[in-house]
Each structure stands twice: as structure tokens, then as C-alpha cells.
Design a protein around this motif. Structure first.
Motif, PDB file in Angstrom:
ATOM      1  N   THR A  19       0.754  -1.094  -0.014  1.00 55.15           N
ATOM      2  CA  THR A  19      -0.001  -0.094  -0.058  1.00 55.15           C
ATOM      3  C   THR A  19       0.820   1.337   0.032  1.00 55.15           C
ATOM      4  O   THR A  19       0.568   2.124  -0.525  1.00 55.15           O
ATOM      5  CB  THR A  19      -0.932   0.070   1.348  1.00 55.15           C
ATOM      6  N   VAL A  20       2.084   1.222   0.396  1.00 55.34           N
ATOM      7  CA  VAL A  20       3.153   2.415   0.182  1.00 55.34           C
ATOM      8  C   VAL A  20       3.265   2.529  -1.191  1.00 55.34           C
ATOM      9  O   VAL A  20       3.530   3.599  -1.667  1.00 55.34           O
ATOM     10  CB  VAL A  20       4.211   1.919   1.274  1.00 55.34           C
ATOM     11  N   ARG A  21       3.700   1.194  -1.724  1.00 59.81           N
ATOM     12  CA  ARG A  21       3.831   1.631  -3.337  1.00 59.81           C
ATOM     13  C   ARG A  21       2.714   2.274  -4.202  1.00 59.81           C
ATOM     14  O   ARG A  21       2.845   3.177  -5.015  1.00 59.81           O
ATOM     15  CB  ARG A  21       4.475   0.386  -3.981  1.00 59.81           C
ATOM     16  N   SER A  22       1.673   1.858  -3.699  1.00 57.17           N
ATOM     17  CA  SER A  22       0.320   2.487  -4.347  1.00 57.17           C
ATOM     18  C   SER A  22      -0.080   3.854  -3.803  1.00 57.17           C
ATOM     19  O   SER A  22      -1.097   4.155  -4.423  1.00 57.17           O
ATOM     20  CB  SER A  22      -0.706   1.412  -4.037  1.00 57.17           C
ATOM     21  N   GLY A  23       0.559   4.198  -2.597  1.00 57.20           N
ATOM     22  CA  GLY A  23       0.225   5.428  -2.311  1.00 57.20           C
ATOM     23  C   GLY A  23      -1.035   5.527  -1.160  1.00 57.20           C
ATOM     24  O   GLY A  23      -1.377   6.537  -0.652  1.00 57.20           O
ATOM     25  N   GLN A  24      -1.486   4.378  -1.015  1.00 56.34           N
ATOM     26  CA  GLN A  24      -2.441   4.054   0.209  1.00 56.34           C
ATOM     27  C   GLN A  24      -2.021   4.289   1.658  1.00 56.34           C
ATOM     28  O   GLN A  24      -2.913   4.474   2.331  1.00 56.34           O
ATOM     29  CB  GLN A  24      -3.293   2.779  -0.148  1.00 56.34           C
ATOM     30  N   SER A  25      -0.879   4.075   1.825  1.00 60.94           N
ATOM     31  CA  SER A  25      -0.212   4.196   2.919  1.00 60.94           C
ATOM     32  C   SER A  25       0.828   5.287   2.842  1.00 60.94           C
ATOM     33  O   SER A  25       1.581   5.373   1.716  1.00 60.94           O
ATOM     34  CB  SER A  25      -0.010   3.142   3.788  1.00 60.94           C
TER      35      SER A  25
END
Length: 817
Positions: A220-226
Motif C-alpha cells: 500500500t506504500v507503493r500504491s500511495g494508500q499508506s
């Protein structure tokens, strides 16, 4: 399913083992399956109780517990759990712990931002050696410590190193938070991510590196969700060395600390230390030269750079110091650098003060052999180069004026004015708003300062000046003092004196056409006892001496009407007249005496005549009543101030240190308010013209005592008491009735006070026989205390005995044939 059942059975077994272990750690046989992490706080509390009941510590039980199968790792965990407070105790101590943490701000320097730093404390010592050196006060003031502010955001160029601690958090769809320290290898270990090397990186670069590593684990860090957050939660401590300071040594300080912070901890430069050429050495090279004067003079903190681990701050000895004394705003000792001039030195000293002589400066210099003095003119301030050891003395301006002129006296604005060339007397008078109406125009005075500083006086005719006479209107010079006289200065102060039966007798100012009626009204009018006779004494003025006339003054006897304060013919007064308002021949205000006690009508009675007797007043009061004591009549007469004054004026020749007279005066002033006069009423009632019938005075108080059938015995007796009167009994009877005289009583000085205030004492009649006074009802017998006498000691008795023996020997020798 089988795996689940196996896990449950294993959990129950471990729980039961832990419970058994908690119930009896000392009696269990197999402790190999014990897992301390599964023990509750209650289990730990039971173990503590068990150890305390057996009077055994956990250290003493270590060998036994390990022999029963518990691993060393589990024992270490158990020991740690036992050392921590239980939940109940933690709850009880929670408030106290919070308060303690708030008061101490934590031993490691917590602040509101959550960032931590080891607390650095350094005791300041007053710099007495360098107290005059400019800049030394910077390192004595405890409020100037230059500590880094932990609440500020972490500088982006902050370089991480071992000892720092990072707070790493992941927020969003996935969440994670942990405080990870930078290890001695310069790495941080993040759960599920692994180790990341950050030592030597700035906080900004380390943040990017950590975000990249986390993004490879958290999708989710890669996707920007975190989002990933990295902040500095604990700052490491670095070591710096200070050389040449008042407190040199190695210091552990914050990695955010600066050069000034370190210098403050080291107490600033030592006795001979430089303030302007301090070296910051990094990696064995001079990284920066620090000049503290840049901060002191202009507030420039460009030299206040951050420190790194193993930095060295070297304070060399000064090269050039000079001293500035006198009229500057900040005198002291200053350090000069090459290429600086006297104008720079004045800037360090904040310039001349308002009393300084600025045209030139005197300097005391040192040559190789002796001193010399030089003068620096104002034009050379910007080019003169100060030398080591110079002492600059800035003196005061002279106490004289360049263009002062003064006018005083009978002008409207006497003051100091500015002088200008061509100024004349009329010009100065116009500046002073002109002459007053009382100005004396025949003469004015100019006191002029000559070239040799002596003075001369020049006279001016103001009448001609005001008439426009150019020759009389003299030219003025600077420092002239012009005095304009007033005609009132030559007039004598005339007065009139009025005294006698007037409400406000005093000395009054005389005015022309002043009359007797005017002065009587000004003095408040006549009193009620004023007569119609007024005497006025006037001084005699004459140029001729008349030996046949011995009179010193001329007397005028005038009659006035007291009721209206006026006279038929108004009498004009002259200066220095003395007026006396006479008193009426017969004016007596009613005066009273007081009678109280056993009479028919007690109270106050007016004295009917000047020779009123006590018998007459008692008869006017209705006479004595049946309960009155015939021996209890006395007069209490107030002691007058004149009597005390007369006693003070009497010299008893008792010596300067004798206090008898002072005690007597004090007793009359403070203790005794009345003098008692005893009255023999039996004698007065039989013969009114006897001496016992005392003439009364205003203010007298007549006291008639009630008949008393007892005799009071007081003083130094065993029992102060009142004994019933027995006719025919004397002193000894009443003294024996109260137990006799005590050890301090003086029997032969005993005395008796009768009800009318008369006193009597016993006196010797023949050898050892004494005659005691008669005792009457209502009397009071007083036994005084014996005076203290100094008894002779054994040494004195031995001396007397030796003298007697010597006399005996001489007597025997003289009688031998």
C-alpha cells in the motif's frame, strides 16, 4: 483439525505448568516447560509472596530454579518481571510518577515534542579574573546557555549517527509504528523490512532510503494508500574537546549543539584566552575561526556553527589587548585584531558618553624600557592602530560654557541665556521679558570675568538704558552676570507686636496706614476678659542724645470698647509698635473641687471664695454620714507641672551616675498624680479655726472613707491579710496574726498608714526598746524589705584575722621589758 487440537492441548499444558509454577516455585520438580511471558501479573504477585514468606530472594533461588530445568533465558525474564511493579502498585504510583516526571522533565531531557536528549548540567563559576574583559559576562550568565531547542523541526542537513533514534510510522490502509535506534554499526532494524544503513546520511536522505525499503514490503506504500513518516525521536550525544577555556576538558553534548553552547559549558576563554581567534578543529584541520565580538557587537551568529563528534575547540592566547577608561559607555579591556583602528575600539566600547571630551584622547603606552604618553586627535581616530597594552583615557569636558550669560533679580524671567557678539544690556533685558515694577533703576550690577579669571564689577544706570541712551547701554561679554536690584531689597521689614487679652497674639507685618482697629481684627478680636485699657509702646527716633530724658520708648494709653473691638478715635500705628491689651482687674472663672465617699451629697462643688475650707465644703455636701470613718478624711491634691520642674532644677549633688533623683522625678511624673493631705476631722469639727481645717485649692479631691473594722497587714509578711480590729492591741499582735515577718522583712522599719493618709513608724526609746505607733480601725501595717548587703567572703575574713594577729604581735613586742 488435528493441528488445532494439538495446539490447544499444548497451550493448556503450558498454562497449567505456569499456574503450578506460580503456586509453588520452590516445590516444583520440573520447570523446563515454564514460559514467563504467559504468566499474569497475579501469578507474578503470588511468586513474590511465596519468596517473601520463605525469606528468599530471587537471586538466592537462581541455582535451585535452574537445577529444576528452567532455562537461563526464562530465568532472566522472570527476574525482570519480579523487579517490575505489579498492576496494582503501578496504578497506585501512576499519579506520583507523572508528577515526578513533570518536575524533573525526565532524566534524559524529555520535552513536549516527545524528542529526548541526555540532560547536560554544568555549574557556572563567576569569572573574577576576566571580569573587565569585554565578552566575559557572556559566559557567566546562566540564562545564556545556547542549548539547542529540541522542539524545533529536525534540520534537513542533520547527519545521523550511532546513538540517534528514529520514529518510523506507516499510516493509511496498513499501519505500523516503532522507535528504532541507530546501532553502533550505523544501521536501523525495522520489523519485516530488515536492516538499513543510515549512518552518515542526512535526515532527509535517510528518510528517502527508509521509505524505499518499506515500500518493497508494504504494497500500500507503493500504491500511495499508506504514507511513511520518519522523525528524530532521540538525539545522540557527541564528544567534543575544549582547550584553553576556564574549564577545559572533554564534554558530552547534544549532536545539535553549537560552538557557543560548548564555549558556555567550558566557561569561556581562560585568563589569557583570545575572544577573537578561537579555532574549531575538525579532522585535524582548522574548520573555522570564531570571533565572539561579531556576536557581541552586532548580534551576528554566523560563527555559531554546529558541532560534530570528536571536534576540538582551541582557544589560543590573545595577541593584542588594550584598556579603555573614563567617559565611554562601556569601559573595559578589549581585544584587537590586526588591521583594526581606534575607531573600531570606540565601536566596541559603544562610543563616547555625553560627558566625554571628544577632540582628542590620551593614551598611555609601553615601550621596551618605560612608559610614554601620546595624544590622538579626532582626525586620526580612523587610522590610528592600537598597540598591545595601550591604556586609553577619555576625560570629561570642561565645566565652563562657550556662550553663557546670566541675568537675575527684578526681571520677569531671570535665567541663563546664550551670548552673542554685540549683545547689550537692553538686549538681555528684552530676552528676560523686561523689568519688574519694583526694579531699582538708578543702578544695576554686572559681575565680569576678566582674562586672568578674576572678577570686576561694572555699574549700569538702568533709567538711562531704558530711555535709549546708547552710551549707558553697555556691551556685554560671555560669562557676565547681570543683577537688577529691587526697591524691596532696600526696605526694612516692619512689624507690629500685639499681646495680652487677644485671641491670636503674635508678630504681624506692618503696612502703611495700619490702625489699632485693623490689627485687633487681624488678631481675631479681644477675649472676654479684655479690659478697655490698651497700652502702646513706640520706639523713640532722634539724632540728638538727651541725657535728661531716660525714657527708651514712648507710651500711649488708649481706651477701647471691648464689646465692639473698636475705639472712638482710630489710632494710627507705626513700625515696631508693641500693643498690650490689659486684663480686667477682677475676672475669676468658677473653679471646683470634688468630694466623694461617705458624705450625704458627693460630687463637684464650686469654691465660693479664695479661702474656702474643707469644713465648709463637707457641710455643703451634707456632712458625714453614719458609716463614715472620722479618721478617714483626706485631701488629694494634684501635683502640678511646676512642682516637678522645680524638683528637676534642684541639684541634690548625688553625682552624675546616681539615679535617685531621676527615679524620684519619674515617680512624680508617671506614678504619683496626687499629693495626700491627711485631715484630723475630730479636731476640725470641734475648732474650725484650727490649722487642721485646710484651705482648698482648685482641683482638690476630698475623700471620706467608710468605717472599716479591720487592720490590713501587707509587705514582707508570711500572709497578707486583714485582721479584725481589737481595741488596745498594738503592732506585734497584728504581725503575729499573719505569721510574723518573713526572711526578707525589715521589722524595725515597719510603718502604719491611717485611713486619712497619715503615716507613723516605730522608734527607739531606750537601748533595745522601741515604741510602736497606735493601731486604729482601717489602718494598714506595711513591713518593707531589707536592703541587700554584701557578705564578706572567706578571703576577707582571713585578711582581717591576719591584721589582728599582726597587731597582737606588735602589742606584745611593745609591752616586753
Amino acid at each position: 483439525m488435528r493441528k488445532l487440537i494439538t495446539a490447544i492441548v499444548l497451550f493448556i499444558a503450558l498454562f497449567q505448568t505456569s499456574t503450578l509454577m506460580a503456586q509453588d516455585i520452590l516445590k516444583g520438580n520440573d520447570l523446563s516447560t515454564v514460559r514467563v511471558d504467559y504468566l499474569s501479573d497475579g501469578d507474578i504477585a503470588k511468586i513474590k509472596t511465596q519468596l517473601q514468606s520463605n525469606n528468599v530472594t530471587i537471586d538466592q533461588a537462581e541455582s535451585m530454579v535452574l537445577s529444576k530445568g528452567m532455562s537461563a533465558t526464562e530465568f532472566a525474564k522472570l527476574k525482570k518481571r519480579l523487579a517490575l511493579p505489579t498492576a496494582s502498585k503501578a496504578t497506585a504510583d501512576k499519579t506520583a510518577t507523572k508528577k515526578k516526571n513533570a518536575d524533573s522533565e525526565n532524566e534524559e531531557g524529555d520535552d513536549d515534542s516527545g524528542r529526548k536528549q541526555e540532560k547536560i548540567v554544568n555549574k557556572k563559576v563567576k569569572d573574577s579574573l576576566n571580569s573587565l574583559v569585554f565578552g566575559s559576562e557572556l559566559f557567566d550568565n546562566p540564562t545564556l546557555n545556547f542549548e539547542p531547542n529540541l522542539k524545533l523541526a529536525t534540520p534537513v542537513n542533520y547527519v545521523l549517527g550511532p546513538g540517534d533514534e528514529l520514529q518510523i510510522s506507516v499510516n493509511g490502509v496498513q499501519e505500523f509504528s516503532d522507535n528504532v535506534p541507530v546501532s553502533v554499526e550505523g544501521k536501523v532494524t525495522i520489523q519485516y523490512v530488515g536492516q538499513i544503513s543510515v549512518s552518515g546520511l542526512t535526515i532527509e536522505a535517510a528518510t528517502q532510503k527508509i521509505k524505499g525499503a518499506i515500500s518493497r514490503v508494504y504494497s500500500t506504500v507503493r500504491s500511495g494508500q499508506s504514507q511513511v513518516g520518519v522523525s528524530l525521536s532521540r538525539i545522540r550525544t557527541i564528544k567534543v574537546t575544549i582547550i584553553g577555556s576556564r574549564q577545559p576538558g572533554n564534554y558530552s553534548i547534544s549532536s545539535l549543539a553549537t560552538v557557543y553552547n560548548a564555549l558556555f559549558l567550558g566557561g569561556g576563554p581562560g585568563k589569557n584566552g583570545s575572544y577573537r581567534n578561537i579555532e574549531l578543529i575538525r579532522n585535524n584541520k582548522v574548520y573555522r575561526n570564531i570571533d565572539i565580538y561579531r556576536f557581541l557587537v552586532s548580534g551576528n551568529q554566523s560563527d555559531n556553527v554546529g558541532l560534530k563528534d570528536n571536534d576540538v575547540i582551541r582557544i589560543p592566547a590573545y595577541t593584542n589587548r588594550v584598556t579603555v577608561e573614563g567617559e565611554v559607555k562601556r569601559p573595559g579591556i578589549f581585544e584587537m585584531k590586526k588591521g583594526e583602528h581606534f575607531s573600531d575600539l570606540l565601536n566596541f566600547a559603544s562610543g563616547f558618553n555625553e560627558f566625554a571630551y571628544t577632540a582628542s584622547v590620551n593614551v598611555l603606552q609601553k615601550t621596551g624600557k618605560e612608559f610614554k604618553v601620546a595624544d590622538i586627535q579626532a582626525a586620526k581616530y580612523g587610522s590610528y592602530t592600537p598597540l598591545n597594552g595601550d591604556v586609553y583615557r577619555i576625560s570629561k569636558i570642561l565645566n565652563r560654557f562657550e556662550n553663557r550669560i546670566v541675568i537675575k533679580g527684578a526681571v520677569f524671567r531671570p535665567d541663563t541665556y546664550s551670548f552673542y557678539q554685540g549683545m547689550r544690556v537692553s538686549d538681555l533685558i528684552r530676552q528676560a521679558e523686561g523689568l519688574k515694577e519694583d526694579a531699582y533703576l538708578k543702578r544695576a550690577r554686572i559681575v565680569r570675568l576678566k582674562a586672568d579669571l578674576t572678577t570686576e564689577m561694572v555699574n549700569v544706570d538702568l533709567s538711562k538704558v531704558m530711555a535709549g541712551d546708547f552710551n549707558a547701554d553697555l556691551g556685554l561679554k560671555k560669562e557676565d552676570v547681570v543683577t537688577v536690584y529691587s526697591i524691596l531689597d532696600f526696605k526694612e521689614e516692619y512689624t507690629i507686636t500685639i499681646d495680652g487679652e487677644i485671641k491670636r497674639p503674635d508678630v504681624y507685618d506692618y503696612q502703611d496706614n495700619l490702625t489699632l482697629n485693623d490689627i485687633i481684627v487681624a488678631a481675631g478680636g479681644l477675649t472676654g476678659s479684655a479690659s478697655k485699657r490698651v497700652e502702646i509702646a513706640r520706639m523713640i527716633k532722634t539724632e540728638n542724645i538727651d541725657d535728661a530724658n531716660p525714657n527708651r520708648v514712648e507710651l500711649f494709653n488708649i481706651e477701647i470698647t471691648p464689646d465692639s473691638n473698636e475705639q472712638a478715635t482710630n489710632f494710627e500705628l507705626k513700625p515696631f509698635d508693641v500693643i498690650n491689651i490689659r486684663r480686667m482687674a477682677v475676672v475669676e472663672k468658677p473653679e471646683m473641687v470634688t468630694i466623694y465617699g461617705a458624705v450625704a451629697y458627693p460630687g463637684k462643688y464650686v469654691l465660693a471664695n479664695k479661702k474656702e475650707k474643707i469644713y465648709d465644703v463637707i457641710k455643703r455636701a451634707g456632712g458625714l454620714i453614719s458609716t463614715a470613718s472620722l479618721n478617714g478624711v483626706k485631701i488629694k491634691r494634684p501635683i502640678k507641672a511646676s512642682q516637678i520642674e522645680a524638683l528637676e532644677n534642684v541639684n541634690l549633688n548625688l553625682g552624675k551616675k546616681d539615679s535617685i533623683q531621676k527615679k524620684l522625678e519619674k515617680k512624680l511624673k508617671e506614678d504619683l498624680k496626687y499629693a495626700t493631705i491627711p485631715v484630723d476631722w475630730s479636731k476640725v469639727s470641734k475648732k474650725q479655726n484650727s490649722n487642721a481645717n485646710v484651705t482648698l485649692l482648685p482641683g482638690d479631691e476630698i475623700e471620706v472613707s467608710t468605717f472599716n473594722e479591720t487592720v490590713k497587714v501587707a509587705g514582707n509578711v508570711l500572709l497578707t491579710s486583714e485582721i479584725p480590729y481589737v481595741s488596745g492591741k498594738g503592732f506585734n499582735y497584728y504581725l503575729d496574726a499573719v505569721g510574723g515577718v518573713d526572711a526578707k522583712g525589715w521589722r524595725k522599719k515597719a510603718y502604719i498608714i491611717y485611713p486619712n493618709g497619715q503615716a507613723a513608724v516605730s522608734h527607739p526609746v531606750l537601748l533595745f526598746f522601741r515604741s510602736n505607733p497606735t493601731v486604729e480601725p482601717g489602718s494598714q501595717i506595711i513591713v518593707p524589705e531589707k536592703p541587700e548587703t554584701k557578705k564578706m567572703g572567706a578571703g576577707e575574713w582571713v585578711s582581717i584575722a591576719s591584721v589582728l594577729v599582726s597587731m597582737g604581735v606588735l602589742l606584745v613586742t611593745a609591752l616586753k621589758p
